[in-house]
Scaffold this motif. Structure first.
Motif, PDB file in Angstrom:
ATOM      1  N   SER A  99      39.817  21.995  45.530  1.00 45.56           N
ATOM      2  CA  SER A  99      39.696  23.403  45.144  1.00 45.56           C
ATOM      3  C   SER A  99      40.574  23.669  43.935  1.00 45.56           C
ATOM      4  CB  SER A  99      40.132  24.317  46.295  1.00 45.56           C
ATOM      5  OG  SER A  99      39.330  24.096  47.425  1.00 45.56           O
ATOM      6  N   THR A 100      40.289  24.773  43.256  1.00 46.07           N
ATOM      7  CA  THR A 100      41.073  25.157  42.094  1.00 46.07           C
ATOM      8  C   THR A 100      41.175  26.673  42.023  1.00 46.07           C
ATOM      9  OG1 THR A 100      41.344  24.847  39.710  1.00 46.07           O
ATOM     10  CG2 THR A 100      39.125  25.221  40.503  1.00 46.07           C
ATOM     11  N   SER A 101      42.141  27.125  41.265  1.00 44.35           N
ATOM     12  CA  SER A 101      42.319  28.546  41.002  1.00 44.35           C
ATOM     13  C   SER A 101      42.242  28.743  39.495  1.00 44.35           C
ATOM     14  CB  SER A 101      43.681  29.003  41.520  1.00 44.35           C
ATOM     15  OG  SER A 101      43.943  30.321  41.105  1.00 44.35           O
ATOM     16  N   CYS A 102      41.487  29.752  39.063  1.00 42.23           N
ATOM     17  CA  CYS A 102      41.322  30.017  37.635  1.00 42.23           C
ATOM     18  C   CYS A 102      41.463  31.512  37.390  1.00 42.23           C
ATOM     19  CB  CYS A 102      39.936  29.530  37.195  1.00 42.23           C
ATOM     20  SG  CYS A 102      39.568  29.880  35.469  1.00 42.23           S
ATOM     21  N   THR A 103      42.327  31.877  36.443  1.00 48.27           N
ATOM     22  CA  THR A 103      42.475  33.270  36.044  1.00 48.27           C
ATOM     23  C   THR A 103      41.865  33.430  34.656  1.00 48.27           C
ATOM     24  OG1 THR A 103      44.486  33.510  37.356  1.00 48.27           O
ATOM     25  CG2 THR A 103      44.119  35.131  35.610  1.00 48.27           C
ATOM     26  N   TYR A 104      41.051  34.478  34.498  1.00 48.04           N
ATOM     27  CA  TYR A 104      40.340  34.671  33.231  1.00 48.04           C
ATOM     28  C   TYR A 104      40.112  36.161  32.990  1.00 48.04           C
ATOM     29  CZ  TYR A 104      36.438  35.104  36.477  1.00 48.04           C
ATOM     30  OH  TYR A 104      35.625  35.485  37.518  1.00 48.04           O
ATOM     31  N   ASN A 105      39.823  36.484  31.748  1.00 46.99           N
ATOM     32  CA  ASN A 105      39.460  37.842  31.366  1.00 46.99           C
ATOM     33  C   ASN A 105      37.949  37.921  31.228  1.00 46.99           C
ATOM     34  OD1 ASN A 105      42.141  38.747  31.165  1.00 46.99           O
ATOM     35  ND2 ASN A 105      42.296  37.940  29.102  1.00 46.99           N
ATOM     36  N   TYR A 106      37.395  39.085  31.550  1.00 48.00           N
ATOM     37  CA  TYR A 106      35.965  39.312  31.383  1.00 48.00           C
ATOM     38  C   TYR A 106      35.747  40.785  31.047  1.00 48.00           C
ATOM     39  CZ  TYR A 106      35.946  41.498  35.997  1.00 48.00           C
ATOM     40  OH  TYR A 106      36.195  42.330  37.059  1.00 48.00           O
ATOM     41  N   VAL A 107      34.566  41.076  30.532  1.00 50.96           N
ATOM     42  CA  VAL A 107      34.200  42.452  30.215  1.00 50.96           C
ATOM     43  C   VAL A 107      33.230  42.922  31.288  1.00 50.96           C
ATOM     44  CG1 VAL A 107      33.113  43.972  28.525  1.00 50.96           C
ATOM     45  CG2 VAL A 107      34.536  42.047  27.757  1.00 50.96           C
ATOM     46  N   ASP A 108      33.572  44.049  31.945  1.00 52.46           N
ATOM     47  CA  ASP A 108      32.704  44.547  33.004  1.00 52.46           C
ATOM     48  C   ASP A 108      31.539  45.350  32.416  1.00 52.46           C
ATOM     49  OD1 ASP A 108      33.636  47.116  32.419  1.00 52.46           O
ATOM     50  OD2 ASP A 108      34.818  47.309  34.251  1.00 52.46           O
ATOM     51  N   GLU A 109      30.687  45.861  33.300  1.00 50.06           N
ATOM     52  CA  GLU A 109      29.483  46.562  32.848  1.00 50.06           C
ATOM     53  C   GLU A 109      29.776  47.836  32.070  1.00 50.06           C
ATOM     54  OE1 GLU A 109      26.506  47.001  35.835  1.00 50.06           O
ATOM     55  OE2 GLU A 109      26.676  44.905  36.433  1.00 50.06           O
ATOM     56  N   ASP A 110      30.988  48.368  32.221  1.00 51.86           N
ATOM     57  CA  ASP A 110      31.387  49.564  31.472  1.00 51.86           C
ATOM     58  C   ASP A 110      32.013  49.219  30.121  1.00 51.86           C
ATOM     59  OD1 ASP A 110      30.580  51.236  33.569  1.00 51.86           O
ATOM     60  OD2 ASP A 110      32.524  51.030  34.575  1.00 51.86           O
ATOM     61  N   GLY A 111      32.124  47.915  29.815  1.00 49.63           N
ATOM     62  CA  GLY A 111      32.719  47.488  28.557  1.00 49.63           C
ATOM     63  C   GLY A 111      34.226  47.371  28.598  1.00 49.63           C
ATOM     64  N   SER A 112      34.815  47.487  29.785  1.00 49.26           N
ATOM     65  CA  SER A 112      36.266  47.361  29.938  1.00 49.26           C
ATOM     66  C   SER A 112      36.650  45.909  30.205  1.00 49.26           C
ATOM     67  CB  SER A 112      36.755  48.211  31.115  1.00 49.26           C
ATOM     68  OG  SER A 112      36.437  49.572  30.908  1.00 49.26           O
ATOM     69  N   THR A 113      37.751  45.478  29.605  1.00 45.51           N
ATOM     70  CA  THR A 113      38.239  44.120  29.847  1.00 45.51           C
ATOM     71  C   THR A 113      39.062  44.112  31.133  1.00 45.51           C
ATOM     72  OG1 THR A 113      38.282  43.633  27.487  1.00 45.51           O
ATOM     73  CG2 THR A 113      39.606  42.217  28.922  1.00 45.51           C
TER      74      THR A 113
END
Length: 157
Positions: free
Chosen positions: A128-142
């Protein structure tokens, strides 16, 4: 009459259509096309006419390589075989470029995807692994997320 489902590798000409299907400002398709031009990934989409129904990436330089990543199917089209078609295309591509196996990580809480992968012949490798990342949601917020994933492997021969 419904148009056929076609899975193929994405090109720069697909950028506009792909971008229209992702949250505003996400830039996922643009990044994947650049990584594909750099020879790091294969980026494919399932199309019905001019509309992409889902996408997937084959990462050639992941820790577990090659690794299927970012399988996404439009929520309104889930359960119609789009995910299976994307997986089949990606596995064939991995075989074509010389791999005899493929890996993937699936979120510990993503039972629906896990069920698909097991049905397609993927088996846990016990890691198993753990990954932290940024993404843009459906409202355009990071947003920032941390995902815990189990790794699976499938032989391609």
């Amino acid at each position: 009459m419904d148009l056929p489902l076609i899975v193929r590798q994405c090109t720069d000409q697909d950028l506009l259509a792909l971008t229209e299907e992702e949250p505003a400002g996400a830039g996922v398709a643009r990044r994947m096309l650049q990584r594909q031009r750099d020879g790091r990934v294969f980026f494919a989409a399932a199309w019905q006419g001019p509309v992409p129904l889902g996408t997937v990436v084959l990462d050639l330089h992941a820790t577990y390589s090659p690794e299927m990543k970012n399988l996404f199917v439009n929520p309104t089209r889930r359960g119609e075989g789009v995910g299976t078609a994307l997986c089949d295309w990606l596995e064939a591509k991995a075989r074509t470029v010389g791999f005899d196996h493929i890996y993937l990580g699936v979120g510990k809480d993503n039972d629906r995807a896990r069920g698909l992968y097991i049905r397609l012949g993927y088996r846990s490798i016990g890691e198993s692994t753990s990954c932290t990342y940024n993404y843009v949601d459906e409202d355009g917020s990071t947003k920032t997320a941390t995902e815990l994933s189990d790794y699976y492997k499938k032989p391609l021969c």
